[in-house]
Scaffold this motif. Structure first.
Motif, PDB file in Angstrom:
ATOM      1  N   LEU A   1       0.904  -1.318   0.008  1.00 19.43           N
ATOM      2  CA  LEU A   1      -0.053   0.017  -0.007  1.00 19.43           C
ATOM      3  C   LEU A   1       0.824   1.414   0.113  1.00 19.43           C
ATOM      4  N   THR A   2       2.137   1.159   0.671  1.00 22.79           N
ATOM      5  CA  THR A   2       2.867   2.340   0.766  1.00 22.79           C
ATOM      6  C   THR A   2       3.466   2.617  -0.484  1.00 22.79           C
ATOM      7  N   SER A   3       3.671   1.567  -1.364  1.00 19.05           N
ATOM      8  CA  SER A   3       4.461   1.679  -2.430  1.00 19.05           C
ATOM      9  C   SER A   3       3.520   2.215  -3.669  1.00 19.05           C
ATOM     10  N   ILE A   4       2.128   1.786  -3.455  1.00 22.54           N
ATOM     11  CA  ILE A   4       1.323   2.035  -4.607  1.00 22.54           C
ATOM     12  C   ILE A   4       0.061   2.552  -4.387  1.00 22.54           C
ATOM     13  N   TRP A   5      -0.357   2.900  -3.115  1.00 19.75           N
ATOM     14  CA  TRP A   5      -1.315   3.617  -2.882  1.00 19.75           C
ATOM     15  C   TRP A   5      -1.095   4.640  -1.614  1.00 19.75           C
TER      16      TRP A   5
END
Ligand SMILES: *[C@@H]1O[C@H](CO)[C@@H](O)[C@H](O)[C@H]1NC(C)=O
Ligand SMILES: *[C@@H]1O[C@H](CO)[C@@H](O)[C@H](O)[C@H]1NC(C)=O
Ligand SMILES: *[C@@H]1O[C@H](CO)[C@@H](O)[C@H](O)[C@H]1NC(C)=O
Length: 265
Positions: free
Chosen positions: A123-127
């Motif tokens: 999530l941190t990487s793509i959201w």
């Protein structure tokens, strides 16, 4: 023996009477107004999910005119949200306990740090939130906001892990969205046609304005997915109903026409 059963019988009668009395007083305290109100609420049908909209934002545009973003600013489309929409392409409203959309109890946003722990790095990487993308607290605030607004009346009200995973999976399944390079200008129609050529489905295009408000920019590409069968995540791309953003029958946002020129920063 006989007298013990008599006492038991008497006790049973007393218990029954007190239960009946409590029921009676509860009924008596409900006046006609509240009865009608309850009836009305129970019969108001919750809006039906027609499809899901995966909203992907272009960080260089969002961070140029909308937000002040701490670097690094991602240079790939990141997820803004996955939104259940009704048949008029309006968002399904968030959970409201006075007019519940589901009989399940939605997971409270405060539970997300526990529930989403297994997928936090993805999530941190793509959201990420774009303002401070490496700040986990700020990311959870963003995810909690999206969950409250769009997740609690989705098909997964008590399963945020599946809800968030479904968007990650869709995003990770798309290698290319548009093939043109940065610092170029296109009409809204050209962008929509390009997405159609790549993905075989028409998107919705959302624009924003640059800081001096002189230029329209490609802010988001939104993809539409059929509502899946129960127990499945969204997977079948469909054409979005509206290429331009529409709310209550009116075009909203800076782009008003398919022939508007937008910059891809
Ligand atoms: C009925 O109940 C409602 C809510 O409890 C209250 O606001 C209302 O004044 C009551 N009406 C009458 C006629 O007692
Ligand atoms: C992270 O974000 C939270 C919430 O926005 C904020 O209160 C906190 O100061 C931020 N932490 C850092 C190190 O910037
Ligand atoms: C989307 O719209 C195009 C053009 O109108 C059409 O050719 C195509 O079949 C549609 N695709 C879907 C999945 O409905």
């Amino acid at each position: 023996m006989w007298s013990i059963s008599k006492y038991l019988l008497l006790a049973a009668v007393v218990v029954c009477l007190s239960v009946c009395f409590r029921l009676y007083s509860q009924l008596a305290s409900l006046n006609i107004t509240t009865l009608i109100h309850h009836q009305f609420k129970a019969s108001a049908p919750p809006p039906t999910i027609s499809f899901y909209k995966l909203s992907l934002q272009w960080p260089p545009a969002a961070c140029h005119g909308m937000y002040t973003c701490k670097p690094p600013i991602p240079s790939d489309f990141t997820i803004h949200g996955i939104w259940p929409q009704d048949s008029n392409d309006e968002p399904i409203p968030p959970y409201n306990k006075n007019n519940p959309c589901t009989l399940k109890t939605p997971t409270p946003p405060t539970d997300l740090p526990i529930k989403l722990r297994p997928i936090e790095v993805y999530l941190t990487s793509i959201w990420p939130n774009l303002v401070d993308g490496l700040n986990l607290t700020a990311n959870y605030q963003f995810w909690e906001y999206e969950w409250k607004k769009h997740g609690t009346c989705s098909d997964y009200p008590d399963d945020p892990l599946t809800y968030f995973k479904s968007a990650l999976k869709l995003r990770l399944g798309i290698k290319t969205i548009v093939r043109f390079g940065r610092q170029t200008s296109w009409t809204v129609k050209q962008v929509a046609d390009e997405v159609f050529h790549v993905l075989k489905a028409y998107p919705q295009i959302a624009c924003n304005l640059n800081p001096s408000r002189t230029q329209k920019q490609l802010w988001e590409i939104r993809l539409c997915y059929d509502r899946p069968n129960p127990g499945q995540p969204p997977h079948t791309l469909i054409n979005c109903t509206n290429i331009l953003r529409v709310s209550k029958g009116k075009i909203i946002g800076p782009c008003k026409s398919l022939s508007d020129t937008i910059f891809f920063p």
